[in-house]
Design a protein around this motif. Structure first.
Motif, PDB file in Angstrom:
ATOM      1  N   UNK A  87       0.827  -1.206   0.000  1.00  0.00           N
ATOM      2  CA  UNK A  87       0.000   0.000   0.000  1.00  0.00           C
ATOM      3  C   UNK A  87       0.861   1.256   0.000  1.00  0.00           C
ATOM      4  N   UNK A  88       1.977   1.240   0.721  1.00  0.00           N
ATOM      5  CA  UNK A  88       2.843   2.423   0.770  1.00  0.00           C
ATOM      6  C   UNK A  88       3.468   2.682  -0.593  1.00  0.00           C
ATOM      7  N   UNK A  89       4.003   1.630  -1.234  1.00  0.00           N
ATOM      8  CA  UNK A  89       4.631   1.798  -2.543  1.00  0.00           C
ATOM      9  C   UNK A  89       3.630   2.286  -3.582  1.00  0.00           C
ATOM     10  N   UNK A  90       2.438   1.710  -3.551  1.00  0.00           N
ATOM     11  CA  UNK A  90       1.437   2.034  -4.564  1.00  0.00           C
ATOM     12  C   UNK A  90       0.779   3.383  -4.316  1.00  0.00           C
ATOM     13  N   UNK A  91       0.268   3.582  -3.100  1.00  0.00           N
ATOM     14  CA  UNK A  91      -0.568   4.751  -2.819  1.00  0.00           C
ATOM     15  C   UNK A  91       0.216   5.986  -2.402  1.00  0.00           C
ATOM     16  N   UNK A  92       1.383   5.798  -1.756  1.00  0.00           N
ATOM     17  CA  UNK A  92       2.102   6.930  -1.195  1.00  0.00           C
ATOM     18  C   UNK A  92       3.338   7.328  -1.989  1.00  0.00           C
ATOM     19  N   UNK A  93       3.845   6.411  -2.826  1.00  0.00           N
ATOM     20  CA  UNK A  93       4.991   6.738  -3.677  1.00  0.00           C
ATOM     21  C   UNK A  93       4.568   6.852  -5.137  1.00  0.00           C
ATOM     22  N   UNK A 116      -5.247  -1.825  -8.806  1.00  0.00           N
ATOM     23  CA  UNK A 116      -3.898  -1.738  -9.376  1.00  0.00           C
ATOM     24  C   UNK A 116      -2.882  -1.666  -8.254  1.00  0.00           C
ATOM     25  N   UNK A 117      -1.805  -2.409  -8.399  1.00  0.00           N
ATOM     26  CA  UNK A 117      -0.685  -2.365  -7.464  1.00  0.00           C
ATOM     27  C   UNK A 117       0.573  -2.067  -8.266  1.00  0.00           C
ATOM     28  N   UNK A 118       1.366  -1.145  -7.772  1.00  0.00           N
ATOM     29  CA  UNK A 118       2.552  -0.690  -8.499  1.00  0.00           C
ATOM     30  C   UNK A 118       3.817  -1.156  -7.785  1.00  0.00           C
ATOM     31  N   UNK A 119       4.649  -1.896  -8.479  1.00  0.00           N
ATOM     32  CA  UNK A 119       5.957  -2.275  -7.943  1.00  0.00           C
ATOM     33  C   UNK A 119       6.964  -1.191  -8.316  1.00  0.00           C
ATOM     34  N   UNK A 120       7.848  -0.863  -7.391  1.00  0.00           N
ATOM     35  CA  UNK A 120       8.833   0.197  -7.584  1.00  0.00           C
ATOM     36  C   UNK A 120      10.223  -0.402  -7.773  1.00  0.00           C
ATOM     37  N   UNK A 183      11.554   9.272  -8.098  1.00  0.00           N
ATOM     38  CA  UNK A 183      11.209   7.977  -7.516  1.00  0.00           C
ATOM     39  C   UNK A 183      12.058   7.705  -6.283  1.00  0.00           C
ATOM     40  N   UNK A 184      13.341   7.907  -6.390  1.00  0.00           N
ATOM     41  CA  UNK A 184      14.231   7.645  -5.257  1.00  0.00           C
ATOM     42  C   UNK A 184      13.881   8.518  -4.067  1.00  0.00           C
ATOM     43  N   UNK A 185      13.657   9.803  -4.303  1.00  0.00           N
ATOM     44  CA  UNK A 185      13.393  10.728  -3.206  1.00  0.00           C
ATOM     45  C   UNK A 185      12.061  10.429  -2.516  1.00  0.00           C
ATOM     46  N   UNK A 186      11.011  10.173  -3.304  1.00  0.00           N
ATOM     47  CA  UNK A 186       9.711   9.875  -2.705  1.00  0.00           C
ATOM     48  C   UNK A 186       9.738   8.549  -1.944  1.00  0.00           C
TER      49      UNK A 186
END
Length: 337
Positions: A87-93, A116-120, A183-186
């Protein structure tokens, strides 16, 4: 720069804390640890129904349209509860990066509904978290931020944290939608925020144990040496929290030194979590290292996040380069300019 927490933000964070305390306690972590997938559809759906998946998604795409500072407050609570779902990777980053990129309305709507789920993925990490269940991959390649639908299989790696699912990174590809530094900073910021919650959870567990564990006929928490260790950990956490909040506002506003602020946040929060883990383990005595004590779930998460999205040396080097190089003036006249 104003990064104080408003009453509404405090109320939101408290509501999430209360919800997670009721549905995601240590017994749930142990149940997940016994599952091969380490994931729960019920946990994910609960997070979505709480509105966390759409927290930073604009209202036009079905979200709440809140700020990155709001997101940091929720990330702290995710860390406090030991939530490992993506949830943190997808919704907050990913969500705020997709908003900034523009043209991603359909995907943002899916993020808000939890479909949708987003892998970073970034070269600074030799792994990609939750790649197997992701619908999309947001990756950094050279200077570009790339978005692609996930395809193919994923090979699982070992992690010090049993509830983190790490995989061999996928081949970078897709459409360029921004710069890789964002991406890195967030991601470093959200990891730092989770470290604050993790540290506070470990401190609470150690304090509770010190109140009930007796030695020489009295609680060990009455001994000055124990009090001082716990107080030192509390001070480190208290000093790290505003650094994380400042970084959230800085990144949200696109400030000139946002990247350095993100590194400062990652460094301060990870140091606080690491120190608190040591203190909490010592307070628990030899039992602190054992599986029977719940502390180990948070301690392992603290270790894992300390090296994620740039380790201590990486972020210290970024800060040193800015300060010694003269691009970031320091001193009372510049601290909150």
């Amino acid at each position: 720069m104003d990064f104080t927490i408003s009453d509404d933000q405090a109320t939101l964070a408290q509501g999430v804390r209360d919800y997670l305390a009721g549905v995601h306690g240590p017994e749930v972590l142990r149940e997940l640890d016994a599952e091969e997938s380490r994931r729960s559809d019920a946990v994910w759906q609960g997070l979505v129904e709480m509105g966390l998946s759409g927290l930073l998604v604009p209202e036009a795409q079905g979200g709440l349209g809140l700020s990155l500072l709001d997101g940091v407050g929720i990330a702290i609570e995710l860390g406090r509860a030991g939530v490992a779902e993506p949830i943190a990777d997808t919704a907050l980053v990913a969500a705020p990066l997709l908003v900034a990129a523009g043209g991603q309305d359909a995907l943002l709507e899916r993020i808000a509904t939890g479909s949708a789920k987003i892998a970073l993925q970034h070269p600074v990490n030799p792994w990609t978290a939750d790649l197997d269940t992701a619908s999309h991959v947001l990756s950094a390649d050279s200077d570009a931020l790339l978005l692609a639908e996930r395809s193919g299989t994923a090979r699982l790696l070992d992690s010090v944290d049993p509830l983190r699912r790490l995989f061999v990174p996928a081949s970078a590809g897709g459409a360029a939608i921004g710069t890789s530094g964002a991406l890195l900073d967030h991601a470093a910021l959200i990891a730092a925020a989770q470290q604050i919650g993790i540290a506070e959870a470990m401190l609470a567990q150690a304090t509770d144990y010190a109140k009930t564990r007796t030695q020489f006929g009295q609680p060990i928490g009455s001994f000055q040496a124990v009090k001082h260790h716990l107080a030192s950990a509390a001070v480190k956490i208290a000093f790290a929290r505003p650094v994380v909040q400042r970084a959230a506002v800085s990144l949200g506003e696109g400030a000139a030194h946002a990247a350095v602020h993100a590194s400062h946040a990652k460094l301060a929060a990870s140091d606080a979590a690491w120190a608190t883990a040591e203190t909490a383990t010592q307070v628990h005595g030899a039992m602190g290292y054992t599986y029977e004590v719940d502390l180990h779930f948070w301690m392992k998460r603290a270790w894992a996040l300390a090296s994620a999205w740039g380790d201590r040396a990486f972020h210290l080097a970024r800060i040193d380069a800015a300060v010694i190089g003269g691009t970031l003036p320091i001193g009372p006249g510049h601290s909150f300019a």
